[in-house]
Motif scaffolding. Structure first.
Motif, PDB file in Angstrom:
ATOM      1  N   LEU A  77       0.841  -1.215   0.000  1.00  0.00           N
ATOM      2  CA  LEU A  77       0.000   0.000   0.000  1.00  0.00           C
ATOM      3  C   LEU A  77       0.866   1.251   0.000  1.00  0.00           C
ATOM      4  N   GLY A  78       0.667   2.124  -0.975  1.00  0.00           N
ATOM      5  CA  GLY A  78       1.465   3.352  -1.055  1.00  0.00           C
ATOM      6  C   GLY A  78       2.903   3.030  -1.409  1.00  0.00           C
ATOM      7  N   SER A  79       3.071   2.343  -2.550  1.00  0.00           N
ATOM      8  CA  SER A  79       4.392   1.777  -2.888  1.00  0.00           C
ATOM      9  C   SER A  79       5.322   2.764  -3.574  1.00  0.00           C
ATOM     10  N   GLY A  82       7.939   1.852  -6.031  1.00  0.00           N
ATOM     11  CA  GLY A  82       7.888   0.389  -6.083  1.00  0.00           C
ATOM     12  C   GLY A  82       8.583  -0.309  -4.925  1.00  0.00           C
ATOM     13  N   PHE A  83       8.593   0.339  -3.780  1.00  0.00           N
ATOM     14  CA  PHE A  83       9.290  -0.229  -2.613  1.00  0.00           C
ATOM     15  C   PHE A  83       8.363  -0.368  -1.429  1.00  0.00           C
ATOM     16  N   PRO A  84       8.303  -1.595  -0.897  1.00  0.00           N
ATOM     17  CA  PRO A  84       9.131  -2.778  -1.146  1.00  0.00           C
ATOM     18  C   PRO A  84       8.678  -3.698  -2.282  1.00  0.00           C
ATOM     19  N   SER A  99       0.607  -3.900  -6.185  1.00  0.00           N
ATOM     20  CA  SER A  99       1.265  -2.690  -5.708  1.00  0.00           C
ATOM     21  C   SER A  99       0.369  -1.505  -6.049  1.00  0.00           C
ATOM     22  N   VAL A 100       0.068  -0.699  -5.037  1.00  0.00           N
ATOM     23  CA  VAL A 100      -0.913   0.373  -5.228  1.00  0.00           C
ATOM     24  C   VAL A 100      -0.340   1.716  -4.834  1.00  0.00           C
ATOM     25  N   ASP A 101      -0.580   2.720  -5.675  1.00  0.00           N
ATOM     26  CA  ASP A 101      -0.236   4.080  -5.283  1.00  0.00           C
ATOM     27  C   ASP A 101      -1.239   5.045  -5.910  1.00  0.00           C
ATOM     28  N   ALA A 102      -1.455   6.158  -5.212  1.00  0.00           N
ATOM     29  CA  ALA A 102      -2.436   7.150  -5.666  1.00  0.00           C
ATOM     30  C   ALA A 102      -1.871   8.059  -6.752  1.00  0.00           C
ATOM     31  N   VAL A 103      -0.556   7.987  -7.009  1.00  0.00           N
ATOM     32  CA  VAL A 103       0.070   8.896  -7.987  1.00  0.00           C
ATOM     33  C   VAL A 103       0.364   8.145  -9.295  1.00  0.00           C
ATOM     34  N   ALA A 104      -0.240   8.618 -10.394  1.00  0.00           N
ATOM     35  CA  ALA A 104      -0.199   7.906 -11.671  1.00  0.00           C
ATOM     36  C   ALA A 104       1.219   7.673 -12.189  1.00  0.00           C
ATOM     37  N   LYS A 105       2.086   8.694 -12.127  1.00  0.00           N
ATOM     38  CA  LYS A 105       3.421   8.554 -12.736  1.00  0.00           C
ATOM     39  C   LYS A 105       4.242   7.471 -11.995  1.00  0.00           C
ATOM     40  N   LYS A 106       4.004   7.312 -10.710  1.00  0.00           N
ATOM     41  CA  LYS A 106       4.725   6.279  -9.960  1.00  0.00           C
ATOM     42  C   LYS A 106       4.289   4.887 -10.416  1.00  0.00           C
ATOM     43  N   ILE A 107       3.002   4.752 -10.679  1.00  0.00           N
ATOM     44  CA  ILE A 107       2.484   3.462 -11.156  1.00  0.00           C
ATOM     45  C   ILE A 107       2.950   3.197 -12.592  1.00  0.00           C
ATOM     46  N   HIS A 126      -3.109   2.083 -10.154  1.00  0.00           N
ATOM     47  CA  HIS A 126      -3.225   3.493  -9.808  1.00  0.00           C
ATOM     48  C   HIS A 126      -4.574   3.708  -9.131  1.00  0.00           C
ATOM     49  N   GLU A 127      -4.541   3.769  -7.813  1.00  0.00           N
ATOM     50  CA  GLU A 127      -5.801   3.861  -7.061  1.00  0.00           C
ATOM     51  C   GLU A 127      -5.494   4.316  -5.640  1.00  0.00           C
ATOM     52  N   ARG A 128      -6.485   4.844  -4.995  1.00  0.00           N
ATOM     53  CA  ARG A 128      -6.335   5.094  -3.561  1.00  0.00           C
ATOM     54  C   ARG A 128      -6.626   3.799  -2.811  1.00  0.00           C
ATOM     55  N   GLY A 129      -5.852   3.534  -1.771  1.00  0.00           N
ATOM     56  CA  GLY A 129      -6.033   2.307  -0.994  1.00  0.00           C
ATOM     57  C   GLY A 129      -7.465   2.115  -0.531  1.00  0.00           C
ATOM     58  N   GLU A 130      -8.128   3.225  -0.249  1.00  0.00           N
ATOM     59  CA  GLU A 130      -9.501   3.197   0.258  1.00  0.00           C
ATOM     60  C   GLU A 130     -10.455   2.515  -0.722  1.00  0.00           C
ATOM     61  N   ARG A 131     -10.101   2.524  -2.007  1.00  0.00           N
ATOM     62  CA  ARG A 131     -11.047   2.044  -3.018  1.00  0.00           C
ATOM     63  C   ARG A 131     -10.805   0.590  -3.437  1.00  0.00           C
ATOM     64  N   SER A 145       3.490  -2.052   4.143  1.00  0.00           N
ATOM     65  CA  SER A 145       3.735  -0.677   3.689  1.00  0.00           C
ATOM     66  C   SER A 145       5.022  -0.157   4.293  1.00  0.00           C
ATOM     67  N   ARG A 146       5.623   0.789   3.562  1.00  0.00           N
ATOM     68  CA  ARG A 146       6.791   1.497   4.085  1.00  0.00           C
ATOM     69  C   ARG A 146       6.551   2.989   3.900  1.00  0.00           C
ATOM     70  N   ALA A 147       6.827   3.751   4.949  1.00  0.00           N
ATOM     71  CA  ALA A 147       6.712   5.212   4.903  1.00  0.00           C
ATOM     72  C   ALA A 147       5.351   5.652   4.374  1.00  0.00           C
ATOM     73  N   PHE A 148       4.292   4.994   4.850  1.00  0.00           N
ATOM     74  CA  PHE A 148       2.959   5.227   4.299  1.00  0.00           C
ATOM     75  C   PHE A 148       2.072   6.031   5.247  1.00  0.00           C
ATOM     76  N   ALA A 149       1.894   5.538   6.461  1.00  0.00           N
ATOM     77  CA  ALA A 149       0.960   6.201   7.375  1.00  0.00           C
ATOM     78  C   ALA A 149       1.257   5.741   8.796  1.00  0.00           C
ATOM     79  N   ARG A 156      -6.474   0.506   9.362  1.00  0.00           N
ATOM     80  CA  ARG A 156      -7.852   0.764   8.945  1.00  0.00           C
ATOM     81  C   ARG A 156      -8.031   0.465   7.451  1.00  0.00           C
ATOM     82  N   LEU A 157      -7.041   0.846   6.663  1.00  0.00           N
ATOM     83  CA  LEU A 157      -7.113   0.583   5.214  1.00  0.00           C
ATOM     84  C   LEU A 157      -6.874  -0.888   4.884  1.00  0.00           C
ATOM     85  N   ALA A 158      -5.936  -1.496   5.611  1.00  0.00           N
ATOM     86  CA  ALA A 158      -5.501  -2.857   5.284  1.00  0.00           C
ATOM     87  C   ALA A 158      -6.513  -3.922   5.707  1.00  0.00           C
TER      88      ALA A 158
HETATM   89  N1  SAH Z   1       6.570   2.941  -0.029  1.00  0.00           N
HETATM   90  C1  SAH Z   1       7.364   3.864  -0.820  1.00  0.00           C
HETATM   91  C2  SAH Z   1       6.739   5.248  -0.940  1.00  0.00           C
HETATM   92  C3  SAH Z   1       6.472   5.942   0.362  1.00  0.00           C
HETATM   93  S1  SAH Z   1       5.810   7.572   0.154  1.00  0.00           S
HETATM   94  C4  SAH Z   1       8.766   3.937  -0.223  1.00  0.00           C
HETATM   95  O1  SAH Z   1       8.928   3.583   0.938  1.00  0.00           O
HETATM   96  O2  SAH Z   1       9.697   4.362  -0.930  1.00  0.00           O
HETATM   97  C5  SAH Z   1       4.077   7.268   0.408  1.00  0.00           C
HETATM   98  C6  SAH Z   1       3.329   6.922  -0.862  1.00  0.00           C
HETATM   99  O3  SAH Z   1       1.983   6.608  -0.505  1.00  0.00           O
HETATM  100  C7  SAH Z   1       3.267   8.046  -1.901  1.00  0.00           C
HETATM  101  O4  SAH Z   1       3.779   7.576  -3.135  1.00  0.00           O
HETATM  102  C8  SAH Z   1       1.773   8.387  -1.998  1.00  0.00           C
HETATM  103  O5  SAH Z   1       1.375   8.695  -3.314  1.00  0.00           O
HETATM  104  C9  SAH Z   1       1.111   7.120  -1.507  1.00  0.00           C
HETATM  105  N2  SAH Z   1      -0.192   7.277  -0.863  1.00  0.00           N
HETATM  106  C10 SAH Z   1      -0.522   8.116   0.147  1.00  0.00           C
HETATM  107  N3  SAH Z   1      -1.805   7.939   0.512  1.00  0.00           N
HETATM  108  C11 SAH Z   1      -2.318   6.970  -0.289  1.00  0.00           C
HETATM  109  C12 SAH Z   1      -3.574   6.319  -0.391  1.00  0.00           C
HETATM  110  N4  SAH Z   1      -4.591   6.630   0.403  1.00  0.00           N
HETATM  111  N5  SAH Z   1      -3.713   5.333  -1.307  1.00  0.00           N
HETATM  112  C13 SAH Z   1      -2.696   4.986  -2.122  1.00  0.00           C
HETATM  113  N6  SAH Z   1      -1.484   5.564  -2.061  1.00  0.00           N
HETATM  114  C14 SAH Z   1      -1.286   6.533  -1.169  1.00  0.00           C
END
Ligand code: SAH
Length: 222
Positions: A77-79, A82-84, A99-107, A126-131, A145-149, A156-158
């Protein structure tokens, strides 16, 4: 990627109990090169030097191998870049990785890497985890997840995406165990227990890391 950085990767991965084949090393080299190339145009990561990529992205991602199996379904979640997700898929061919991320260019980057490295069973969305719950309710053995929330928001999302006996794993730094203790009452209220807060040091850099492993409360006897 320099040959010195490649050597460090091989050594560090072996230390983590994930010895790499020549083909896997080649895939990691390609990933590092593409990451650097794309990063010149779109901002994928702040980490750009060869040896930093090896330690902070590749080896850090591979530390998860300590707490996940070789087969099953894993969601990252929030990869971001692409890490991990990508390093795990490179070393675990049988693992189904979403692998899911809300930002299109990353996907876009992750899909490009999936094609370039011929990764089978790797899906970048390319989606928000919530969906995700519409398509992936109760689907995953591991949600990571890493560095996500913060822990509670991540859980709550997972939670709706997790199999009954699945595990949620948060990759944290030196304060991971502390965060787990502080979050525990709120997690218990969601029916989630802290199963493990595994502390260790990253190979080469010695940076402190903690893998916080969580499971549904019904799963006793571990
Ligand atoms: N896991 C990666 C990126 C961490 S940055 C690493 O460790 O290198 C956090 C990422 O979570 C960002 O790319 C952001 O776009 C994504 N993100 C934040 N909230 C999100 C959500 N609700 N659903 C999906 N992606 C989300």
């Amino acid at each position: 990627m320099t040959s010195k950085a490649t050597e460090l990767l091989a050594k560090g991965a072996a230390e983590l109990g994930v010895p790499l084949t020549e083909l896997q090393l080649h895939k990691f080299r390609t990933l590092a090169n593409e990451l650097q190339k794309w990063n010149n145009k779109i901002n994928l990561t702040a980490v750009t030097a060869d040896e930093q990529i090896v330690v902070k992205h590749f080896l850090d991602s591979l530390t998860l191998r300590q707490v996940i199996g070789e087969t099953g379904r894993l969601l990252d979640l929030g990869s971001g870049g692409g890490f991990p997700a990508l390093p795990l898929k490179i070393v675990l061919a049988e693992l189904e990785v979403v692998s899911v991320d809300a930002v299109a260019k990353k996907i876009m980057f992750q899909r490009h890497m999936g094609r370039l490295l011929a990764l089978q069973g790797f899906t970048a969305i390319h989606e928000r985890g919530e969906r995700l719950v519409q398509d992936y309710s109760g689907h995953f053995d591991w949600v990571v997840s890493r560095a996500f929330a913060d822990l509670a928001s991540f859980v709550r999302l997972a939670l709706p995406l997790l199999k009954e006996d699945g595990r949620i794993i948060a990759m944290k730094g030196s304060r991971g165990a502390e965060e787990a203790v502080a979050a525990e009452p709120g997690l218990l209220a969601m029916g989630i227990r802290v199963l493990q807060a595994k502390e260790f040091k990253l190979p080469l850099s010695g940076d402190a890391r903690c893998l916080v492993v969580l499971g549904k409360q019904g799963m006793l006897g571990e």
